[in-house]
Write a protein that holds these residues in place. Structure first.
Motif, PDB file in Angstrom:
ATOM      1  N   VAL A 215     -13.896  -6.575   1.413  1.00 46.35           N
ATOM      2  CA  VAL A 215     -12.703  -6.453   0.153  1.00 46.35           C
ATOM      3  C   VAL A 215     -11.889  -5.347   0.359  1.00 46.35           C
ATOM      4  O   VAL A 215     -10.672  -5.636  -0.032  1.00 46.35           O
ATOM      5  CB  VAL A 215     -13.525  -6.113  -1.152  1.00 46.35           C
ATOM      6  N   LEU A 216     -12.018  -4.468   0.943  1.00 45.85           N
ATOM      7  CA  LEU A 216     -11.241  -3.297   1.388  1.00 45.85           C
ATOM      8  C   LEU A 216      -9.930  -3.567   2.120  1.00 45.85           C
ATOM      9  O   LEU A 216      -8.723  -3.765   1.770  1.00 45.85           O
ATOM     10  CB  LEU A 216     -11.904  -1.922   1.696  1.00 45.85           C
ATOM     11  N   TYR A 220      -5.883  -4.926   1.424  1.00 38.26           N
ATOM     12  CA  TYR A 220      -4.869  -4.513   1.931  1.00 38.26           C
ATOM     13  C   TYR A 220      -4.114  -5.212   2.746  1.00 38.26           C
ATOM     14  O   TYR A 220      -2.693  -5.378   2.511  1.00 38.26           O
ATOM     15  CB  TYR A 220      -5.485  -3.344   3.241  1.00 38.26           C
ATOM     16  N   ASP A 221      -4.519  -6.259   3.487  1.00 36.98           N
ATOM     17  CA  ASP A 221      -3.921  -7.194   4.304  1.00 36.98           C
ATOM     18  C   ASP A 221      -2.983  -7.990   3.251  1.00 36.98           C
ATOM     19  O   ASP A 221      -1.833  -8.416   3.587  1.00 36.98           O
ATOM     20  CB  ASP A 221      -4.772  -7.878   5.074  1.00 36.98           C
ATOM     21  N   LEU A 258     -13.269  -0.349  -3.699  1.00 34.31           N
ATOM     22  CA  LEU A 258     -11.824  -0.142  -3.505  1.00 34.31           C
ATOM     23  C   LEU A 258     -11.554   1.359  -4.151  1.00 34.31           C
ATOM     24  O   LEU A 258     -10.743   2.080  -3.820  1.00 34.31           O
ATOM     25  CB  LEU A 258     -11.083  -1.240  -4.324  1.00 34.31           C
ATOM     26  N   LEU A 259     -12.360   1.561  -5.331  1.00 36.41           N
ATOM     27  CA  LEU A 259     -11.803   2.979  -5.765  1.00 36.41           C
ATOM     28  C   LEU A 259     -12.307   3.969  -4.835  1.00 36.41           C
ATOM     29  O   LEU A 259     -11.487   5.121  -4.842  1.00 36.41           O
ATOM     30  CB  LEU A 259     -12.683   2.964  -7.289  1.00 36.41           C
ATOM     31  N   LEU A 264      -6.568   4.690   1.470  1.00 30.77           N
ATOM     32  CA  LEU A 264      -6.148   3.647   2.446  1.00 30.77           C
ATOM     33  C   LEU A 264      -4.789   3.031   2.195  1.00 30.77           C
ATOM     34  O   LEU A 264      -3.901   2.849   3.010  1.00 30.77           O
ATOM     35  CB  LEU A 264      -7.188   2.708   2.664  1.00 30.77           C
ATOM     36  N   PHE A 265      -4.431   2.703   0.998  1.00 36.17           N
ATOM     37  CA  PHE A 265      -3.375   1.969   0.418  1.00 36.17           C
ATOM     38  C   PHE A 265      -1.845   2.755   0.651  1.00 36.17           C
ATOM     39  O   PHE A 265      -0.786   2.477   0.746  1.00 36.17           O
ATOM     40  CB  PHE A 265      -3.498   1.448  -1.039  1.00 36.17           C
ATOM     41  N   HIS A 266      -2.046   4.090   0.843  1.00 34.66           N
ATOM     42  CA  HIS A 266      -0.903   5.033   0.945  1.00 34.66           C
ATOM     43  C   HIS A 266      -0.160   4.524   2.461  1.00 34.66           C
ATOM     44  O   HIS A 266       0.866   4.721   2.641  1.00 34.66           O
ATOM     45  CB  HIS A 266      -1.049   6.369   1.071  1.00 34.66           C
TER      46      HIS A 266
END
Length: 332
Positions: A215-216, A220-221, A258-259, A264-266
């Motif tokens: 899921v992470l 992201y992708d 995700l939380l 990671l999303f930075h």
């Protein structure tokens, strides 16, 4: 492919080689977790992160809709719908909607997110003309009396065009610009910032059986691909906000994964919006069946997001969240 999740820290005493996170002054990292789909995770010092990725992790974010992305921003949710999951009908109509927006501004919201189509699990599709009739007059009324930033929560180009004309300045699309092919070109032509969110499936069916390989990394992708597509359409990266879409086609464990890993999303080089307010998993874990009793849990998760560098919190309970953010900043 390798993914780099900075291990976010705060405090004035920093080790040599520490890197600021997203151009801010309070958060930094000196190590990162390296993730991939075919190898176990490992830790590396920040100095070993590839230069292009490190630049995106550390680079200062441009202002969005006039708002400073080095400071936490509170986005107030204004649902002008009869069927939203926690406040449906309370703010429908121009007078009620405008009054609610002004109250949220007084309470500490720096941006108002106006939505005319419910995206709760099981929600039905709303025709464009009905969505416009719900949202555009409210946005126009707000703009007549306030200069607060306004976003339109829609996945439809026709709705976005009418509401931008009425005074909105940001497009927030829960479909991640996959529903209406005309929406991204409209945003590029208008020169407005956008928020691209991840969702698996349509609101009517998204919670039936969400499944991911990872899921992470899958989220992201998806966001990476959509940011690239928006750039190719003409939307500048420094005008793009990303949202991992907590609760949209995700189980409780998906949400928690995700939380735990939001930093990671930075690596996408964009501000991060976090929308967890009153979501079902908060009710389950926090033992609060009634959505309007979930402010404490919503705030707890929101502050955990800020600790990972999230820039925007999208919330129902503005006064309570703004107070919590002020105290969180003071003690840190």
């Amino acid at each position: 492919m390798m993914y780099y999740r900075p291990l976010v820290q705060h405090g004035d005493l920093r080790p040599e080689g520490a890197v600021p996170l997203a151009g801010g002054s309070s958060l930094w990292f000196s190590e990162a977790e390296v993730l991939s789909r075919d190898a176990p995770p490992c830790l590396i010092p920040a100095g070993l992160i590839p230069e292009d990725i490190c630049h995106r992790l550390s680079g200062r974010r441009a202002a969005i809709a006039g708002l400073d992305m080095t400071q936490p921003q509170v986005m107030g949710i204004l649902n002008v719908t009869p069927d939203s999951f926690s406040d449906g009908g309370r703010h429908s109509g121009v007078e009620a909607g405008c009054a609610a927006a002004l109250r949220m501004v007084e309470e500490g919201a720096s941006i108002i997110d106006v939505g005319g189509e419910s995206t709760r699990p099981g929600a039905d599709f709303i025709p464009e003309d009905e969505e416009i009739a719900r949202t555009a007059p409210v946005i126009a009324a707000i703009r007549e009396v306030s200069q607060v930033a306004i976003s339109i929560d829609t996945r439809k180009a026709e709705v976005a065009a009418e509401t931008l004309e009425a005074g909105a300045g940001l497009i927030n699309d829960v479909s991640g610009f996959t529903f209406d092919a005309a929406l991204a070109p409209l945003a590029a032509q208008a020169g407005v910032p956008v928020c691209v969110m991840h969702a698996q499936g349509d609101p009517a069916t998204m919670q039936e059986n969400p499944v991911y390989e990872n899921v992470l990394l899958d989220v992201y992708d998806f966001l990476a691909a959509q940011v690239d597509r928006l750039e190719a359409t003409g939307v500048l990266r420094d005008r793009i906000v990303i949202d991992p879409g907590i609760g949209f086609g995700k189980t409780q464990e998906h949400n928690l994964t995700l939380l735990r890993n939001l930093s990671l999303f930075h690596g996408l080089g964009c501000p991060i919006l976090l929308g967890v307010s009153r979501k079902g998993f908060i009710g389950k874990i926090g033992q609060a069946p009634a959505p309007d009793a979930r402010a404490p849990g919503s705030i707890a998760v929101g502050l955990a997001g800020l600790a990972q560098g999230v820039q925007i919190l999208r919330v129902h309970d503005v006064a309570e969240t703004a107070q919590a953010v002020r105290l969180w900043q003071a003690v840190r």
